[in-house]
Design a protein around this motif. Structure first.
Motif, PDB file in Angstrom:
ATOM      1  N   UNK A 246       0.829  -1.205   0.000  1.00  0.00           N
ATOM      2  CA  UNK A 246       0.000   0.000   0.000  1.00  0.00           C
ATOM      3  C   UNK A 246       0.865   1.256   0.000  1.00  0.00           C
ATOM      4  N   UNK A 247       2.002   1.204   0.694  1.00  0.00           N
ATOM      5  CA  UNK A 247       2.926   2.348   0.718  1.00  0.00           C
ATOM      6  C   UNK A 247       3.370   2.676  -0.709  1.00  0.00           C
ATOM      7  N   UNK A 248       3.829   1.645  -1.431  1.00  0.00           N
ATOM      8  CA  UNK A 248       4.273   1.850  -2.806  1.00  0.00           C
ATOM      9  C   UNK A 248       3.123   2.340  -3.683  1.00  0.00           C
ATOM     10  N   UNK A 249       1.922   1.859  -3.423  1.00  0.00           N
ATOM     11  CA  UNK A 249       0.776   2.251  -4.237  1.00  0.00           C
ATOM     12  C   UNK A 249       0.418   3.722  -4.051  1.00  0.00           C
ATOM     13  N   UNK A 250       0.544   4.219  -2.839  1.00  0.00           N
ATOM     14  CA  UNK A 250       0.255   5.636  -2.575  1.00  0.00           C
ATOM     15  C   UNK A 250       1.211   6.521  -3.377  1.00  0.00           C
ATOM     16  N   UNK A 251       2.500   6.214  -3.325  1.00  0.00           N
ATOM     17  CA  UNK A 251       3.483   7.017  -4.044  1.00  0.00           C
ATOM     18  C   UNK A 251       3.295   6.855  -5.551  1.00  0.00           C
ATOM     19  N   UNK A 252       2.993   5.623  -5.995  1.00  0.00           N
ATOM     20  CA  UNK A 252       2.791   5.376  -7.430  1.00  0.00           C
ATOM     21  C   UNK A 252       1.595   6.149  -7.968  1.00  0.00           C
ATOM     22  N   UNK A 253       0.658   6.487  -7.096  1.00  0.00           N
ATOM     23  CA  UNK A 253      -0.519   7.258  -7.517  1.00  0.00           C
ATOM     24  C   UNK A 253      -0.206   8.738  -7.663  1.00  0.00           C
ATOM     25  N   UNK A 254       1.039   9.121  -7.451  1.00  0.00           N
ATOM     26  CA  UNK A 254       1.431  10.517  -7.597  1.00  0.00           C
ATOM     27  C   UNK A 254       1.152  11.361  -6.374  1.00  0.00           C
ATOM     28  N   UNK A 255       0.941  10.709  -5.220  1.00  0.00           N
ATOM     29  CA  UNK A 255       0.656  11.421  -3.974  1.00  0.00           C
ATOM     30  C   UNK A 255       1.923  11.464  -3.125  1.00  0.00           C
ATOM     31  N   UNK A 256       2.291  12.646  -2.648  1.00  0.00           N
ATOM     32  CA  UNK A 256       3.416  12.790  -1.721  1.00  0.00           C
ATOM     33  C   UNK A 256       2.853  13.265  -0.389  1.00  0.00           C
ATOM     34  N   UNK A 257       2.526  12.348   0.514  1.00  0.00           N
ATOM     35  CA  UNK A 257       1.962  12.748   1.806  1.00  0.00           C
ATOM     36  C   UNK A 257       2.974  13.546   2.636  1.00  0.00           C
ATOM     37  N   UNK A 258       2.462  14.341   3.561  1.00  0.00           N
ATOM     38  CA  UNK A 258       3.351  15.038   4.487  1.00  0.00           C
ATOM     39  C   UNK A 258       4.077  14.035   5.376  1.00  0.00           C
ATOM     40  N   UNK A 259       3.436  12.912   5.653  1.00  0.00           N
ATOM     41  CA  UNK A 259       4.052  11.823   6.413  1.00  0.00           C
ATOM     42  C   UNK A 259       3.414  10.515   6.012  1.00  0.00           C
ATOM     43  N   UNK A 260       4.215   9.457   5.936  1.00  0.00           N
ATOM     44  CA  UNK A 260       3.692   8.133   5.588  1.00  0.00           C
ATOM     45  C   UNK A 260       4.479   7.105   6.384  1.00  0.00           C
ATOM     46  N   UNK A 261       3.880   6.646   7.483  1.00  0.00           N
ATOM     47  CA  UNK A 261       4.566   5.783   8.441  1.00  0.00           C
ATOM     48  C   UNK A 261       3.851   4.437   8.554  1.00  0.00           C
ATOM     49  N   UNK A 262       4.622   3.413   8.903  1.00  0.00           N
ATOM     50  CA  UNK A 262       4.067   2.071   9.054  1.00  0.00           C
ATOM     51  C   UNK A 262       4.516   1.473  10.380  1.00  0.00           C
ATOM     52  N   UNK A 263       3.622   0.744  11.028  1.00  0.00           N
ATOM     53  CA  UNK A 263       3.941   0.021  12.254  1.00  0.00           C
ATOM     54  C   UNK A 263       3.331  -1.365  12.173  1.00  0.00           C
ATOM     55  N   UNK A 264       4.061  -2.383  12.629  1.00  0.00           N
ATOM     56  CA  UNK A 264       3.495  -3.729  12.639  1.00  0.00           C
ATOM     57  C   UNK A 264       2.739  -3.966  13.938  1.00  0.00           C
ATOM     58  N   UNK A 265       2.138  -5.156  14.062  1.00  0.00           N
ATOM     59  CA  UNK A 265       1.293  -5.441  15.227  1.00  0.00           C
ATOM     60  C   UNK A 265       2.069  -5.362  16.532  1.00  0.00           C
ATOM     61  N   UNK A 266       3.297  -5.883  16.542  1.00  0.00           N
ATOM     62  CA  UNK A 266       4.101  -5.836  17.765  1.00  0.00           C
ATOM     63  C   UNK A 266       4.285  -4.401  18.220  1.00  0.00           C
ATOM     64  N   UNK A 267       4.586  -3.498  17.285  1.00  0.00           N
ATOM     65  CA  UNK A 267       4.781  -2.090  17.624  1.00  0.00           C
ATOM     66  C   UNK A 267       3.498  -1.460  18.139  1.00  0.00           C
ATOM     67  N   UNK A 268       2.392  -1.695  17.436  1.00  0.00           N
ATOM     68  CA  UNK A 268       1.118  -1.098  17.841  1.00  0.00           C
ATOM     69  C   UNK A 268       0.713  -1.554  19.237  1.00  0.00           C
ATOM     70  N   UNK A 269       0.913  -2.844  19.523  1.00  0.00           N
ATOM     71  CA  UNK A 269       0.501  -3.381  20.819  1.00  0.00           C
ATOM     72  C   UNK A 269       1.392  -2.902  21.964  1.00  0.00           C
ATOM     73  N   UNK A 270       2.648  -2.571  21.659  1.00  0.00           N
ATOM     74  CA  UNK A 270       3.492  -2.065  22.749  1.00  0.00           C
ATOM     75  C   UNK A 270       3.254  -0.566  22.969  1.00  0.00           C
ATOM     76  N   UNK A 271       2.813   0.138  21.928  1.00  0.00           N
ATOM     77  CA  UNK A 271       2.616   1.581  22.026  1.00  0.00           C
ATOM     78  C   UNK A 271       1.256   1.945  22.607  1.00  0.00           C
ATOM     79  N   UNK A 272       0.198   1.244  22.204  1.00  0.00           N
ATOM     80  CA  UNK A 272      -1.156   1.659  22.542  1.00  0.00           C
ATOM     81  C   UNK A 272      -1.398   1.801  24.051  1.00  0.00           C
TER      82      UNK A 272
END
Length: 495
Positions: A246-272
């Motif tokens: 999905x990250x590659x697809x966003x950029x391929x669509x010609x969109x440059x977000x101000x921020x584009x970050x990814x976290x996996x389940x382990x990260x989300x569960x330790x942060x929440x």
């Protein structure tokens, strides 16, 4: 736990250096007692420690000049230090060397709303620049996770980035001029307050040089207007491969977000539980995609990104409805590192960069390495520009776990190179990745690095043994290299 590192310098040499320094700077600026120098034994890479022989905290540029001349005359090695938040050991002391801390250089010298620039000393905190610029509707764009504490001098040394670097760039894209002192005590200005400067572009060479070329005393940074509106999409995915694609697809669509970050389940569960950001802890991966600009621009871009994310297999999408909610979404990502302490006694934060289209492949590779080394890994990424921050979780009290974490980290970096990436993104090389430099760069390329180093520091007194590996080191590392040119994880798909 590791025992405290003991002094390893000759007392007579320490007395000689201390006496010489106290002749050129006030005595209170020179620290030599162990209880005073102990806080400087490491930077954010706390696994590697070395008690410095002397620490000196100059209060003005003239004192920096005097310190450099004194150390050059005595042939004493120097390690420049900012706030000490670096994560690659760039500010790790040398046993018989001097740490030069710019912590007392903490003044904002000029704020110009018309030219949209600020002139600051190197000890000024990153976030303090934006706070001072806020009344003018401006801010400083690079925003590392440590921005509340890290200093602009350290940002220059490491070419720091942050969650908004995809659209606004790294430190090198946001600094116009640096004033610095060479090892011989010469004051040099690189760059200009104008849009261009005559001669070679040594400013870009200096930024990211990890204190190996000089000590920063002043920095001119760009400021950008605060956008009228900003909103963040949080997209959930039931598969990390879908999230990576999905990250590659966003950029391929010609969109440059101000921020584009990814976290996996382990990260989300330790942060929440730590920040209560509202993350979907059942998702295998979440993306944070920010749009900023005018209200109309944001509305249109949010709609386009939502369409791309849905088409990429998002299982749920939430969009911030207020500034407080936007900041809450980002708070989880920015607190990922400290949150790791909730689920592991220790963590080892890596930093590599890959082509976006290889993100899913590398995530699968890291999952295989978790099995190989028997360690968990929480993945947080500046996914928009392919900058990975795997957090390898370990317990230093268990024999061999840190060693396995080191091997794990080195293999991640090798995989980054294998897929066409690089061993670093914004943390620098320091001592942590110096062996991995042998994997990425040829002997001829490394010799070119050394030639540049010699041009600024012929005697190799400034932060030596960092960033650039010697031929001997690479030969020794090659003997330990376990891959022997064989393809890792041959059963994984090659995207």
């Amino acid at each position: 736990m590791n025992a405290p590192v003991q002094p390893s310098f000759a007392p007579a040499r320490q007395r000689e250096v201390v006496d010489a320094l106290r002749r050129v700077v006030p005595a209170h600026c020179v620290l030599c007692d162990e209880e005073d120098t102990r806080p400087y034994e490491c930077d954010g890479l706390a696994a590697y420690r070395q008690l410095p022989m002397v620490v000196v905290l100059p209060e003005n540029e003239a004192q920096v000049v005097a310190i450099m001349k004194t150390c050059h005359a005595l042939q004493v090695q120097i390690v420049p230090r900012g706030a000490g938040t670096g994560l690659s050991g760039g500010a790790t002391p040398i046993a018989d060397g001097v740490v030069v801390s710019t912590a007392k250089f903490n003044q904002i010298l000029q704020m110009d709303k018309y030219s949209r620039t600020a002139v600051v000393q190197p000890g000024v905190r990153n976030l303090a620049i934006s706070e001072a610029a806020a009344p003018h509707g401006l801010y400083y764009a690079p925003d590392p996770s440590s921005q509340i504490a890290c200093s602009i001098g350290g940002n220059v040394a490491e070419n720091s980035g942050g969650v908004h670097c995809l659209k606004y760039g790294l430190t090198v894209h946001n600094v116009l001029r640096v004033r610095m002192v060479t090892i011989e005590g010469e004051v040099v200005e690189l760059g200009s307050g104008a849009l261009d400067a005559p001669g070679l572009d040594l400013l870009a060479v200096f930024i990211g040089s990890e204190g190996m070329l000089g000590v920063v005393t002043e920095v001119t940074v760009k400021l950008v207007p605060k956008p009228q509106a900003a909103r963040v999409i949080m997209a959930s995915f039931d598969d990390v491969v879908k999230g990576g694609n999905a990250v590659a697809n966003v950029i391929a669509a010609g969109i440059i977000p101000a921020g584009l970050e990814m976290m996996d389940k382990t990260s989300s569960r330790m942060v929440e539980p730590f920040v209560k950001a509202g993350y979907d802890i059942d998702a295998e991966a979440i993306l944070l995609c920010e749009s900023d600009g005018t209200v109309e621009e944001v509305e249109e871009e949010i709609g386009r990104m939502t369409d791309v994310l849905n088409a990429s297999g998002a299982t749920a999408i939430a969009c911030s409805q207020s500034e407080a909610e936007r900041l809450r979404f980002w708070s989880g990502r920015k607190n990922a590192f400290p949150a790791a302490g909730r689920i592991s006694p220790d963590y080892y934060c890596m930093d590599g960069t890959i082509p976006r289209k290889k993100l899913a492949q590398v995530l699968l590779g890291i999952a295989e390495m978790e099995k190989k080394y028997g360690l968990r890994c929480a993945n947080v990424f500046h996914a928009g520009d392919g900058n990975l921050h795997p957090l390898i979780l370990f317990d230093a009290n268990i024999a061999d776990e840190f060693h396995r974490a080191e091997l794990f980290g080195a293999e991640i970096l090798e995989l980054c190179v294998e897929v066409g990436g690089t061993i670093t993104g914004e943390h620098g090389v320091g001592i942590e990745k110096i062996n991995s430099m042998c994997v990425q760069f040829s002997p001829a390329e490394r010799e070119t690095f050394f030639k540049l180093k010699r041009a600024f520091d012929p005697a190799f007194l400034l932060n030596p043994d960092k960033a650039i590996p010697t031929l001997h080191r690479c030969a020794e590392y090659g003997k330990m290299h376990v891959q022997r040119g064989q393809l890792r994880f041959p059963d994984l798909p090659r995207f």
